[in-house]
Design a protein around this motif. Structure first.
Motif, PDB file in Angstrom:
ATOM      1  N   ILE A 153      44.280  49.898  70.847  1.00 21.75           N
ATOM      2  CA  ILE A 153      44.161  49.543  72.262  1.00 21.75           C
ATOM      3  C   ILE A 153      45.105  48.404  72.619  1.00 21.75           C
ATOM      4  CG2 ILE A 153      42.601  48.703  74.056  1.00 21.75           C
ATOM      5  CD1 ILE A 153      42.011  51.543  73.224  1.00 21.75           C
ATOM      6  N   LEU A 154      45.230  47.426  71.741  1.00 23.59           N
ATOM      7  CA  LEU A 154      46.143  46.304  71.992  1.00 23.59           C
ATOM      8  C   LEU A 154      47.585  46.778  72.081  1.00 23.59           C
ATOM      9  CD1 LEU A 154      44.577  43.597  69.639  1.00 23.59           C
ATOM     10  CD2 LEU A 154      44.650  43.520  72.138  1.00 23.59           C
ATOM     11  N   LEU A 155      47.940  47.729  71.244  1.00 24.17           N
ATOM     12  CA  LEU A 155      49.285  48.303  71.299  1.00 24.17           C
ATOM     13  C   LEU A 155      49.492  49.067  72.596  1.00 24.17           C
ATOM     14  CD1 LEU A 155      49.539  49.531  67.604  1.00 24.17           C
ATOM     15  CD2 LEU A 155      50.954  47.744  68.640  1.00 24.17           C
ATOM     16  N   ASP A 156      48.489  49.821  73.016  1.00 22.59           N
ATOM     17  CA  ASP A 156      48.597  50.601  74.254  1.00 22.59           C
ATOM     18  C   ASP A 156      48.742  49.704  75.476  1.00 22.59           C
ATOM     19  OD1 ASP A 156      48.373  52.905  72.776  1.00 22.59           O
ATOM     20  OD2 ASP A 156      46.244  53.237  73.231  1.00 22.59           O
ATOM     21  N   THR A 157      48.081  48.548  75.455  1.00 21.24           N
ATOM     22  CA  THR A 157      48.169  47.635  76.601  1.00 21.24           C
ATOM     23  C   THR A 157      49.480  46.854  76.628  1.00 21.24           C
ATOM     24  OG1 THR A 157      47.129  45.803  75.393  1.00 21.24           O
ATOM     25  CG2 THR A 157      45.656  47.305  76.597  1.00 21.24           C
ATOM     26  N   GLY A 158      50.173  46.832  75.509  1.00 17.10           N
ATOM     27  CA  GLY A 158      51.383  46.019  75.407  1.00 17.10           C
ATOM     28  C   GLY A 158      51.107  44.583  75.022  1.00 17.10           C
ATOM     29  N   LEU A 159      49.831  44.228  74.830  1.00 20.14           N
ATOM     30  CA  LEU A 159      49.512  42.868  74.392  1.00 20.14           C
ATOM     31  C   LEU A 159      49.972  42.630  72.961  1.00 20.14           C
ATOM     32  CD1 LEU A 159      45.896  42.531  75.877  1.00 20.14           C
ATOM     33  CD2 LEU A 159      47.998  41.474  76.739  1.00 20.14           C
ATOM     34  N   LEU A 160      50.064  43.706  72.184  1.00 24.54           N
ATOM     35  CA  LEU A 160      50.561  43.649  70.811  1.00 24.54           C
ATOM     36  C   LEU A 160      51.790  44.541  70.746  1.00 24.54           C
ATOM     37  CD1 LEU A 160      49.842  42.561  67.915  1.00 24.54           C
ATOM     38  CD2 LEU A 160      48.680  44.752  67.537  1.00 24.54           C
ATOM     39  N   SER A 161      52.902  43.976  70.269  1.00 24.01           N
ATOM     40  CA  SER A 161      54.166  44.720  70.305  1.00 24.01           C
ATOM     41  C   SER A 161      54.349  45.634  69.103  1.00 24.01           C
ATOM     42  CB  SER A 161      55.348  43.744  70.393  1.00 24.01           C
ATOM     43  OG  SER A 161      55.356  42.855  69.285  1.00 24.01           O
ATOM     44  N   ALA A 162      53.714  45.326  67.994  1.00 25.28           N
ATOM     45  CA  ALA A 162      53.846  46.144  66.790  1.00 25.28           C
ATOM     46  C   ALA A 162      52.603  45.972  65.934  1.00 25.28           C
ATOM     47  CB  ALA A 162      55.092  45.734  65.999  1.00 25.28           C
ATOM     48  N   PRO A 163      52.227  46.994  65.145  1.00 24.75           N
ATOM     49  CA  PRO A 163      51.051  46.863  64.286  1.00 24.75           C
ATOM     50  C   PRO A 163      51.248  45.746  63.266  1.00 24.75           C
ATOM     51  CG  PRO A 163      51.791  49.145  64.404  1.00 24.75           C
ATOM     52  CD  PRO A 163      52.862  48.314  65.025  1.00 24.75           C
ATOM     53  N   LEU A 164      50.168  45.106  62.875  1.00 26.64           N
ATOM     54  CA  LEU A 164      50.240  44.097  61.820  1.00 26.64           C
ATOM     55  C   LEU A 164      50.578  44.758  60.491  1.00 26.64           C
ATOM     56  CD1 LEU A 164      47.145  41.796  62.543  1.00 26.64           C
ATOM     57  CD2 LEU A 164      49.485  41.582  63.396  1.00 26.64           C
ATOM     58  N   ASP A 165      51.317  44.046  59.646  1.00 25.92           N
ATOM     59  CA  ASP A 165      51.657  44.585  58.325  1.00 25.92           C
ATOM     60  C   ASP A 165      50.401  44.852  57.505  1.00 25.92           C
ATOM     61  OD1 ASP A 165      54.348  44.467  58.903  1.00 25.92           O
ATOM     62  OD2 ASP A 165      54.601  42.461  58.038  1.00 25.92           O
ATOM     63  N   ASP A 166      49.407  43.963  57.619  1.00 24.27           N
ATOM     64  CA  ASP A 166      48.157  44.133  56.882  1.00 24.27           C
ATOM     65  C   ASP A 166      47.015  43.708  57.783  1.00 24.27           C
ATOM     66  OD1 ASP A 166      46.089  44.373  55.116  1.00 24.27           O
ATOM     67  OD2 ASP A 166      46.772  42.809  53.733  1.00 24.27           O
ATOM     68  N   LEU A 167      46.482  44.654  58.534  1.00 20.02           N
ATOM     69  CA  LEU A 167      45.399  44.348  59.467  1.00 20.02           C
ATOM     70  C   LEU A 167      44.179  43.815  58.733  1.00 20.02           C
ATOM     71  CD1 LEU A 167      44.248  44.459  62.353  1.00 20.02           C
ATOM     72  CD2 LEU A 167      43.614  46.850  61.904  1.00 20.02           C
ATOM     73  N   SER A 168      43.902  44.318  57.544  1.00 20.29           N
ATOM     74  CA  SER A 168      42.696  43.918  56.804  1.00 20.29           C
ATOM     75  C   SER A 168      42.734  42.470  56.348  1.00 20.29           C
ATOM     76  CB  SER A 168      42.493  44.828  55.593  1.00 20.29           C
ATOM     77  OG  SER A 168      43.550  44.671  54.656  1.00 20.29           O
ATOM     78  N   ALA A 169      43.924  41.840  56.333  1.00 21.59           N
ATOM     79  CA  ALA A 169      44.001  40.425  55.970  1.00 21.59           C
ATOM     80  C   ALA A 169      43.372  39.534  57.033  1.00 21.59           C
ATOM     81  CB  ALA A 169      45.458  40.019  55.754  1.00 21.59           C
ATOM     82  N   GLY A 170      43.107  40.097  58.207  1.00 21.01           N
ATOM     83  CA  GLY A 170      42.536  39.317  59.299  1.00 21.01           C
ATOM     84  C   GLY A 170      41.030  39.218  59.267  1.00 21.01           C
ATOM     85  N   TYR A 171      40.375  39.910  58.317  1.00 24.15           N
ATOM     86  CA  TYR A 171      38.918  39.781  58.214  1.00 24.15           C
ATOM     87  C   TYR A 171      38.513  39.785  56.748  1.00 24.15           C
ATOM     88  CZ  TYR A 171      39.313  44.923  58.026  1.00 24.15           C
ATOM     89  OH  TYR A 171      39.677  46.209  57.715  1.00 24.15           O
ATOM     90  N   ASN A 172      37.464  39.021  56.453  1.00 25.89           N
ATOM     91  CA  ASN A 172      37.017  38.822  55.072  1.00 25.89           C
ATOM     92  C   ASN A 172      35.490  38.701  55.088  1.00 25.89           C
ATOM     93  OD1 ASN A 172      36.338  37.875  52.521  1.00 25.89           O
ATOM     94  ND2 ASN A 172      38.066  36.446  52.391  1.00 25.89           N
ATOM     95  N   MET A 173      34.837  39.700  54.544  1.00 30.54           N
ATOM     96  CA  MET A 173      33.375  39.738  54.558  1.00 30.54           C
ATOM     97  C   MET A 173      32.750  39.231  53.257  1.00 30.54           C
ATOM     98  SD  MET A 173      32.452  40.807  57.595  1.00 30.54           S
ATOM     99  CE  MET A 173      33.788  39.711  58.146  1.00 30.54           C
ATOM    100  N   SER A 174      33.551  38.658  52.384  1.00 32.48           N
ATOM    101  CA  SER A 174      33.045  38.226  51.076  1.00 32.48           C
ATOM    102  C   SER A 174      32.146  36.999  51.153  1.00 32.48           C
ATOM    103  CB  SER A 174      34.217  37.954  50.131  1.00 32.48           C
ATOM    104  OG  SER A 174      34.947  36.810  50.535  1.00 32.48           O
ATOM    105  N   PHE A 175      32.091  36.328  52.312  1.00 30.76           N
ATOM    106  CA  PHE A 175      31.267  35.122  52.432  1.00 30.76           C
ATOM    107  C   PHE A 175      29.868  35.413  52.970  1.00 30.76           C
ATOM    108  CE2 PHE A 175      35.690  33.744  52.622  1.00 30.76           C
ATOM    109  CZ  PHE A 175      35.683  32.793  51.609  1.00 30.76           C
ATOM    110  N   LEU A 176      29.589  36.674  53.276  1.00 27.98           N
ATOM    111  CA  LEU A 176      28.257  37.037  53.742  1.00 27.98           C
ATOM    112  C   LEU A 176      27.264  36.977  52.582  1.00 27.98           C
ATOM    113  CD1 LEU A 176      29.056  40.132  55.982  1.00 27.98           C
ATOM    114  CD2 LEU A 176      28.654  37.776  56.723  1.00 27.98           C
ATOM    115  N   PRO A 177      26.017  36.607  52.855  1.00 26.48           N
ATOM    116  CA  PRO A 177      25.013  36.624  51.797  1.00 26.48           C
ATOM    117  C   PRO A 177      24.827  38.040  51.249  1.00 26.48           C
ATOM    118  CG  PRO A 177      24.218  35.419  53.721  1.00 26.48           C
ATOM    119  CD  PRO A 177      25.480  36.101  54.127  1.00 26.48           C
ATOM    120  N   ASP A 178      24.476  38.151  49.991  1.00 25.82           N
ATOM    121  CA  ASP A 178      24.251  39.459  49.397  1.00 25.82           C
ATOM    122  C   ASP A 178      23.079  40.143  50.080  1.00 25.82           C
ATOM    123  OD1 ASP A 178      26.279  39.027  47.631  1.00 25.82           O
ATOM    124  OD2 ASP A 178      24.976  38.215  46.068  1.00 25.82           O
TER     125      ASP A 178
END
Length: 340
Positions: free
Chosen positions: A315-340
């Motif tokens: 959606i960000l690409l379609d709106t033009g707010l983002l000019s190109a996809p991120l090289d590694d989108l998954s680097a932007g979120y990290n769920m390892s700090f959630l409690p088990d």
């Protein structure tokens, strides 16, 4: 006479002993007081908007000592300037903030090392509100109507674009897309627009109280986008992972308490944190908190959906707010700090 001198000597020794004990106790207390702050890490948590019952889980976690239990001395900072908060977080001037998900993607596109570590809302909190007489009950009904957004940015605009895409519409299919700032209730009630993109927990309620019954199209009923979440940066994760884990635990504890007993949490919020709330607004704000409960509920508290990130980037690409996809989108979120 000798017995008197002995008694006097004993009395003096006793007084000296009491003085020494007092000094020792005083020294111990002072030492403890000096050491207590050193055991706490001062953390500023950036929250957009103003003090509000929508942040009740943070307030109750602070009030009940959940942050302190994690060794965190929490300071809350509210601001309308979300972009400034994002920049400060990216430069490590701040370590934590609650931001809308698209800000992480857009920030990382600008080389800001932001990392989303806990989902705050589990439903995207934006929707389209309109007076019932407009007959706008699904995304396709937006065609030909004047629709208000704060501007071509942020979660409100992203949510609108996602709904248009779901209905195979574009902005050109609208009667007009009008920038109205953060004044949707006024714009709707004064007839400046026929619908508006809003945060669903509070703005539809405000419009109904001020002028008219409304229909609400919730974005999360039609599409999966990343909702607001707790965000930190790569430096904080690298330097102090235990602090990150503690922040997540404390906030999730506050969310659980809010879901379990919202009335008690509301009372703490307005007594200690939302202190300028007029009494005639108490019932309204109770309903705002009640509306927010559905946004926090989840079978996996704090967890985010990778597919939502992929869809949001599209959606960000379609709106033009983002000019190109991120090289590694998954680097932007990290769920390892959630409690088990």
């Amino acid at each position: 006479m000798r017995h008197s001198r002995v008694r006097n000597r004993v009395t003096v020794l006793a007084l000296i002993a009491l003085i020494v004990i007092g000094l020792l106790i005083g020294t111990y207390v002072l030492t403890q007081e000096d050491e207590t702050p050193a055991e706490q890490t001062h953390v500023t948590l950036f929250l957009s908007y103003v003090p509000s019952v929508q942040f009740a889980p943070i307030y109750i976690a602070k009030e009940r000592g959940y942050f302190a239990d994690e060794g965190i001395d929490l300071e809350i900072e509210n601001s309308f300037n979300e972009a400034d908060g994002v920049q400060r977080l990216g430069s490590n001037d701040l370590q934590f903030g609650i931001f809308s998900g698209e800000q992480v993607v857009l920030g990382r596109a600008q080389n800001l090392p932001l990392v989303y570590i806990m989902e705050w809302y589990h439903r995207f909190p934006v929707g389209i509100v309109s007076p019932v007489e407009q007959g706008i009950t699904e995304p396709a009904d937006l065609a030909g109507h004047i629709v208000g957004v704060p501007g071509p940015f942020g979660a409100n605009y992203l949510g609108l674009r996602a709904l248009l895409a779901d209905a195979d519409l574009t902005e050109a299919d609208l009667g007009e897309l009008r920038s109205i700032g953060f004044a949707a209730p006024e714009a709707i009630c004064e007839g400046q627009v026929e619908a508006a993109a809003v945060y669903i927990a509070n703005e539809p309620l405000t419009i109904e109280q001020q002028c008219t019954e409304v229909n609400v199209i919730e974005v999360s009923d039609y599409t999966n986008l990343v909702a607001n979440g707790l965000v930190t940066n790569e430096t904080t994760i690298s330097d102090n992972p235990d602090l990150v884990r503690g922040m997540v635990r404390a906030i999730l504890h506050g969310v659980a308490d809010t879901l379990a007993d919202p009335d008690a949490v509301f009372e703490v919020s307005v007594e200690k944190y939302v202190t300028d709330l007029p009494e005639d607004q108490y019932d309204t704000q109770r309903q705002v908190l009640q509306n927010s409960l559905a946004l926090w509920q989840s079978d996996q508290p704090g967890a985010t959906d990778p597919e939502a990130w992929n869809h949001m980037q599209t959606i960000l690409l379609d709106t033009g707010l983002l000019s190109a996809p991120l090289d590694d989108l998954s680097a932007g979120y990290n769920m390892s700090f959630l409690p088990d």
